[in-house]
Design a protein around this motif. Structure first.
Motif, PDB file in Angstrom:
ATOM      1  N   ILE A 259     -13.489   9.920  -1.354  1.00 56.00           N
ATOM      2  CA  ILE A 259     -13.211   8.484  -1.205  1.00 56.00           C
ATOM      3  C   ILE A 259     -14.170   7.863  -0.185  1.00 56.00           C
ATOM      4  CG2 ILE A 259     -11.493   6.816  -0.408  1.00 56.00           C
ATOM      5  CD1 ILE A 259      -9.362   8.765  -1.559  1.00 56.00           C
ATOM      6  N   ASN A 260     -14.420   8.575   0.907  1.00 49.45           N
ATOM      7  CA  ASN A 260     -15.330   8.067   1.930  1.00 49.45           C
ATOM      8  C   ASN A 260     -16.764   7.985   1.413  1.00 49.45           C
ATOM      9  OD1 ASN A 260     -13.266   7.833   3.803  1.00 49.45           O
ATOM     10  ND2 ASN A 260     -13.584   9.883   4.641  1.00 49.45           N
ATOM     11  N   CYS A 261     -17.174   8.956   0.606  1.00 55.78           N
ATOM     12  CA  CYS A 261     -18.534   8.965   0.051  1.00 55.78           C
ATOM     13  C   CYS A 261     -18.751   7.843  -0.952  1.00 55.78           C
ATOM     14  CB  CYS A 261     -18.814  10.306  -0.632  1.00 55.78           C
ATOM     15  SG  CYS A 261     -19.196  11.658   0.471  1.00 55.78           S
ATOM     16  N   LEU A 262     -17.731   7.546  -1.742  1.00 49.56           N
ATOM     17  CA  LEU A 262     -17.907   6.657  -2.898  1.00 49.56           C
ATOM     18  C   LEU A 262     -17.264   5.287  -2.714  1.00 49.56           C
ATOM     19  CD1 LEU A 262     -17.143   9.319  -5.661  1.00 49.56           C
ATOM     20  CD2 LEU A 262     -19.381   8.612  -4.807  1.00 49.56           C
ATOM     21  N   GLY A 263     -16.875   4.969  -1.502  1.00 50.85           N
ATOM     22  CA  GLY A 263     -16.172   3.713  -1.270  1.00 50.85           C
ATOM     23  C   GLY A 263     -16.949   2.480  -1.668  1.00 50.85           C
ATOM     24  N   ASP A 264     -18.288   2.541  -1.632  1.00 52.62           N
ATOM     25  CA  ASP A 264     -19.122   1.377  -1.948  1.00 52.62           C
ATOM     26  C   ASP A 264     -19.720   1.431  -3.351  1.00 52.62           C
ATOM     27  OD1 ASP A 264     -18.695   0.328   0.593  1.00 52.62           O
ATOM     28  OD2 ASP A 264     -20.372   1.449   1.455  1.00 52.62           O
ATOM     29  N   GLU A 265     -19.351   2.436  -4.127  1.00 52.72           N
ATOM     30  CA  GLU A 265     -19.917   2.594  -5.480  1.00 52.72           C
ATOM     31  C   GLU A 265     -19.049   1.845  -6.486  1.00 52.72           C
ATOM     32  OE1 GLU A 265     -22.758   3.931  -6.219  1.00 52.72           O
ATOM     33  OE2 GLU A 265     -23.181   4.589  -4.171  1.00 52.72           O
ATOM     34  N   LYS A 266     -19.489   0.661  -6.875  1.00 52.17           N
ATOM     35  CA  LYS A 266     -18.700  -0.198  -7.760  1.00 52.17           C
ATOM     36  C   LYS A 266     -18.443   0.470  -9.106  1.00 52.17           C
ATOM     37  CE  LYS A 266     -18.736  -4.786  -9.907  1.00 52.17           C
ATOM     38  NZ  LYS A 266     -19.514  -6.042 -10.091  1.00 52.17           N
ATOM     39  N   GLU A 267     -19.430   1.191  -9.628  1.00 49.64           N
ATOM     40  CA  GLU A 267     -19.297   1.786 -10.962  1.00 49.64           C
ATOM     41  C   GLU A 267     -18.301   2.946 -10.986  1.00 49.64           C
ATOM     42  OE1 GLU A 267     -23.272   2.786 -12.010  1.00 49.64           O
ATOM     43  OE2 GLU A 267     -23.835   0.736 -12.526  1.00 49.64           O
ATOM     44  N   LEU A 268     -17.924   3.435  -9.805  1.00 49.09           N
ATOM     45  CA  LEU A 268     -16.970   4.544  -9.733  1.00 49.09           C
ATOM     46  C   LEU A 268     -15.641   4.101  -9.134  1.00 49.09           C
ATOM     47  CD1 LEU A 268     -19.430   7.283  -8.387  1.00 49.09           C
ATOM     48  CD2 LEU A 268     -18.730   6.918 -10.761  1.00 49.09           C
ATOM     49  N   ALA A 269     -15.466   2.776  -9.004  1.00 47.28           N
ATOM     50  CA  ALA A 269     -14.296   2.228  -8.306  1.00 47.28           C
ATOM     51  C   ALA A 269     -12.979   2.650  -8.952  1.00 47.28           C
ATOM     52  CB  ALA A 269     -14.391   0.709  -8.243  1.00 47.28           C
ATOM     53  N   PHE A 270     -12.965   2.744 -10.289  1.00 48.23           N
ATOM     54  CA  PHE A 270     -11.721   3.108 -10.976  1.00 48.23           C
ATOM     55  C   PHE A 270     -11.260   4.500 -10.539  1.00 48.23           C
ATOM     56  CE2 PHE A 270      -9.830   5.532 -14.497  1.00 48.23           C
ATOM     57  CZ  PHE A 270      -8.657   4.818 -14.669  1.00 48.23           C
ATOM     58  N   VAL A 272     -12.146   6.213  -7.876  1.00 50.60           N
ATOM     59  CA  VAL A 272     -11.853   6.228  -6.440  1.00 50.60           C
ATOM     60  C   VAL A 272     -10.465   5.648  -6.177  1.00 50.60           C
ATOM     61  CG1 VAL A 272     -12.539   5.331  -4.181  1.00 50.60           C
ATOM     62  CG2 VAL A 272     -14.289   6.137  -5.787  1.00 50.60           C
ATOM     63  N   SER A 273     -10.130   4.575  -6.882  1.00 50.89           N
ATOM     64  CA  SER A 273      -8.805   3.966  -6.700  1.00 50.89           C
ATOM     65  C   SER A 273      -7.698   4.926  -7.123  1.00 50.89           C
ATOM     66  CB  SER A 273      -8.705   2.661  -7.492  1.00 50.89           C
ATOM     67  OG  SER A 273      -8.731   2.894  -8.893  1.00 50.89           O
ATOM     68  N   LYS A 274      -7.938   5.693  -8.174  1.00 55.36           N
ATOM     69  CA  LYS A 274      -6.937   6.658  -8.626  1.00 55.36           C
ATOM     70  C   LYS A 274      -6.801   7.823  -7.639  1.00 55.36           C
ATOM     71  CE  LYS A 274      -5.433   4.711 -12.306  1.00 55.36           C
ATOM     72  NZ  LYS A 274      -4.030   4.259 -12.358  1.00 55.36           N
ATOM     73  N   LEU A 275      -7.930   8.265  -7.054  1.00 57.52           N
ATOM     74  CA  LEU A 275      -7.854   9.301  -6.030  1.00 57.52           C
ATOM     75  C   LEU A 275      -7.057   8.814  -4.825  1.00 57.52           C
ATOM     76  CD1 LEU A 275     -11.369  11.024  -5.819  1.00 57.52           C
ATOM     77  CD2 LEU A 275      -9.188  12.077  -6.409  1.00 57.52           C
ATOM     78  N   GLU A 276      -7.282   7.545  -4.477  1.00 53.89           N
ATOM     79  CA  GLU A 276      -6.553   6.949  -3.358  1.00 53.89           C
ATOM     80  C   GLU A 276      -5.053   6.968  -3.634  1.00 53.89           C
ATOM     81  OE1 GLU A 276      -6.407   5.676   0.311  1.00 53.89           O
ATOM     82  OE2 GLU A 276      -8.403   5.469  -0.587  1.00 53.89           O
ATOM     83  N   VAL A 277      -4.684   6.703  -4.876  1.00 56.76           N
ATOM     84  CA  VAL A 277      -3.270   6.715  -5.259  1.00 56.76           C
ATOM     85  C   VAL A 277      -2.692   8.128  -5.178  1.00 56.76           C
ATOM     86  CG1 VAL A 277      -1.768   6.523  -7.285  1.00 56.76           C
ATOM     87  CG2 VAL A 277      -3.299   4.641  -6.692  1.00 56.76           C
ATOM     88  N   MET A 278      -3.454   9.121  -5.657  1.00 55.91           N
ATOM     89  CA  MET A 278      -2.950  10.494  -5.694  1.00 55.91           C
ATOM     90  C   MET A 278      -2.891  11.128  -4.309  1.00 55.91           C
ATOM     91  SD  MET A 278      -2.163  10.852  -8.822  1.00 55.91           S
ATOM     92  CE  MET A 278      -1.933  12.600  -9.161  1.00 55.91           C
ATOM     93  N   LYS A 279      -3.567  10.532  -3.347  1.00 55.07           N
ATOM     94  CA  LYS A 279      -3.510  11.026  -1.971  1.00 55.07           C
ATOM     95  C   LYS A 279      -2.074  11.072  -1.452  1.00 55.07           C
ATOM     96  CE  LYS A 279      -5.757   9.148   1.273  1.00 55.07           C
ATOM     97  NZ  LYS A 279      -6.500   8.121   2.052  1.00 55.07           N
ATOM     98  N   GLU A 280      -1.268  10.102  -1.883  1.00 54.78           N
ATOM     99  CA  GLU A 280       0.123  10.060  -1.426  1.00 54.78           C
ATOM    100  C   GLU A 280       0.854  11.336  -1.795  1.00 54.78           C
ATOM    101  OE1 GLU A 280       4.283   7.558  -2.133  1.00 54.78           O
ATOM    102  OE2 GLU A 280       2.474   6.994  -3.227  1.00 54.78           O
ATOM    103  N   GLY A 281       0.697  11.762  -3.050  1.00 48.42           N
ATOM    104  CA  GLY A 281       1.350  12.990  -3.486  1.00 48.42           C
ATOM    105  C   GLY A 281       0.760  14.223  -2.825  1.00 48.42           C
ATOM    106  N   LEU A 282      -0.575  14.257  -2.706  1.00 51.62           N
ATOM    107  CA  LEU A 282      -1.226  15.406  -2.070  1.00 51.62           C
ATOM    108  C   LEU A 282      -0.774  15.561  -0.624  1.00 51.62           C
ATOM    109  CD1 LEU A 282      -4.847  14.991  -3.487  1.00 51.62           C
ATOM    110  CD2 LEU A 282      -3.280  16.897  -3.946  1.00 51.62           C
ATOM    111  N   TYR A 283      -0.593  14.452   0.052  1.00 47.79           N
ATOM    112  CA  TYR A 283      -0.144  14.505   1.446  1.00 47.79           C
ATOM    113  C   TYR A 283       1.252  15.117   1.538  1.00 47.79           C
ATOM    114  CZ  TYR A 283       1.113  12.997   6.156  1.00 47.79           C
ATOM    115  OH  TYR A 283       1.522  12.985   7.465  1.00 47.79           O
ATOM    116  N   GLN A 284       2.110  14.797   0.582  1.00 42.13           N
ATOM    117  CA  GLN A 284       3.484  15.295   0.622  1.00 42.13           C
ATOM    118  C   GLN A 284       3.557  16.804   0.390  1.00 42.13           C
ATOM    119  OE1 GLN A 284       5.832  13.448   1.681  1.00 42.13           O
ATOM    120  NE2 GLN A 284       4.774  11.467   1.571  1.00 42.13           N
ATOM    121  N   ILE A 285       2.621  17.357  -0.393  1.00 42.07           N
ATOM    122  CA  ILE A 285       2.684  18.795  -0.722  1.00 42.07           C
ATOM    123  C   ILE A 285       1.567  19.581  -0.037  1.00 42.07           C
ATOM    124  CG2 ILE A 285       3.759  18.298  -2.953  1.00 42.07           C
ATOM    125  CD1 ILE A 285       1.068  18.899  -4.281  1.00 42.07           C
ATOM    126  N   ARG A 286       0.987  19.015   1.009  1.00 46.13           N
ATOM    127  CA  ARG A 286      -0.198  19.623   1.624  1.00 46.13           C
ATOM    128  C   ARG A 286       0.061  21.035   2.152  1.00 46.13           C
ATOM    129  NH1 ARG A 286       2.223  16.126   4.921  1.00 46.13           N
ATOM    130  NH2 ARG A 286       2.473  16.577   7.170  1.00 46.13           N
TER     131      ARG A 286
END
Length: 427
Positions: A259-270, A272-286
């Motif tokens: 997410i940090n690497c690709l935050g400014d890449e418009k063509e990969l925004a979709f 990146v946004s989904k990874l950001e969403v899945m972070k919530e679940g990953l954090y819970q089961i870390r």
């Protein structure tokens, strides 16, 4: 009748048309039809010019669609990277939204409904898409948005969450969602590296995403019906020390780096946004183990722990929970986007609720129509699923509406839902 309506006060939007080499530069401003001072009037001249643009663009845009926020070829679903074409498609849809609100189109839609339902069901032929808010776009990102539109109570929202959580947090749903996101990201990164001079961040992201996929491939679930427990021998030396075994925290850290690497890449925004969403679940089961060498029983126990934490901690408004639900229902994490959001209407005499939503077509070719119907069907199916899961009183009747330049007014059925096709014309 068309001329009389077009020459009257046509309320909805003002579009500025003009530009070098015939290119349309558009600025669309929506106004509420309240009769108050400050409203813009759509003249017949505006409608004629805009209609010509729609006809011209219809042919050029018939092969493409915006699905999940990305421009794709409707024949094979392949990604199209063309900002100019994407802007043109957005402008096309903005003009159509303005047309939907004019009285002549409202009358056309009403007649189309009446022709399908018949005079005995006149109560169903209500005025739909008449309010400016009903012609706006809608992006559905959580169960809360669905529940708000359907007026589902707080108690019934708890029922929805408690019902779907055990289903959508199953191991194969969780894994499938992550793999789809990461595979899609890897594919688009590979295209960028092949077609452009990649930045150091892109090259680093390519290495990280490969590491993420290897992490997911490093263990095999026994949930796979083609892979039974006796097919894998027990490891000679089990490594049960949690300090040496891998955990979901490793994937969480790699996802944060991506997410940090690709935050400014418009063509990969979709992605990146989904990874950001899945972070919530990953954090819970870390802290949950991920290791194929811990044996069958321990592997199943760790999968159970992951599911237990996810279904306990992911709330009704969680975008992570909603993403898992999309994968559970449709086998894809692509966003649910409704081009014309519509609204709800109480069906007189039945106690049922009618939900109507719409999609704008670029052509009346059969493949374009059916692509539009299937896209709209996902949105309507999602709302109907939530309604039934909430155990609401009465039935939810759903209608799909599609608009196309020059098309004949008609209706068709798909999976038990009626879809109305409304022709856009100046006659």
């Amino acid at each position: 009748m068309g001329s009389r309506y077009l020459q009257n006060c046509l309320l909805g939007a003002k579009l500025l048309i003009g530009g070098r080499n015939g290119v349309l530069h558009s600025r669309l401003v929506l106004y509420h039809s309240t009769g108050k001072e400050g409203e813009e009037i759509l003249t017949s001249e505006w409608c004629e010019k805009a209609f010509l643009k729609l006809k011209k663009w219809s042919h050029k845009l018939k092969e493409v669609d915006l699905i999940g926020g990305r421009l794709v070829n409707i024949d094979d679903g392949s990604r199209i990277v063309d900002e100019a074409l994407e802007r043109k498609l957005h402008a096309f849809r903005s003009i159509v939204r303005a047309f939907i609100g004019i009285p002549f189109m409202q009358e056309t839609m009403k007649n189309n409904l009446m022709a399908s339902f018949g005079s005995q069901d006149q109560c169903r032929a209500f005025q739909c898409f008449g309010k400016p808010s009903e012609r706006e776009k809608l992006q559905v990102t959580s169960l809360t948005k669905v529940a708000d539109i359907l007026s589902i109570s707080a108690q019934q929202r708890k029922l929805v969450r408690h019902t779907i959580c055990p289903q959508v947090t199953q191991h194969h749903i969780w894994m499938g969602s992550l793999q789809e996101i990461l595979n899609g990201l890897k594919s688009d990164i590979d295209v960028l590296i092949h077609c452009h001079h990649p930045s150091n961040e892109i090259r680093l992201a390519q290495q990280i995403v490969v590491g993420c996929l290897k992490f997911l491939e490093s263990f095999t679930s026994y949930d796979d019906p083609e892979y039974t427990s006796w097919m894998r021998p027990r490891p000679i030396k089990q490594v049960l020390d949690s300090t040496e075994s891998r955990k979901w925290e490793e994937l969480l850290e790699m996802s944060i780096d991506l997410i940090n690497c690709l935050g400014d890449e418009k063509e990969l925004a979709f992605h990146v946004s989904k990874l950001e969403v899945m972070k919530e679940g990953l954090y819970q089961i870390r802290d949950v183990l991920v290791d194929k060498n811990i044996g069958y029983k321990e592997t199943r126990h760790q999968e159970y722990l992951a599911q237990k934490k996810l279904k306990t901690t992911l709330g009704h408004s969680s975008q992570c929970l909603f993403t898992l639900l999309l994968y559970y229902l449709y086998g894809s994490v692509k966003d649910i986007e409704v081009e014309v959001r519509g609204g709800t209407h109480t069906v007189a005499g039945s106690g049922n609720l009618c939900l109507y939503m719409g999609k704008i077509l670029t052509s009346d070719e059969e493949k374009v129509v059916w692509n539009g119907v299937k896209q709209l069907d996902k949105a309507l199916g999602l709302f109907k699923f939530v309604w039934e899961t909430a155990n609401m009183k009465g039935n939810l009747e759903v209608q799909g509406h599609l608009w196309c330049v020059g098309s004949e007014n008609r209706s068709l059925s798909y999976r038990g839902i009626v879809y109305f096709i409304h022709g856009i014309d100046l006659r």
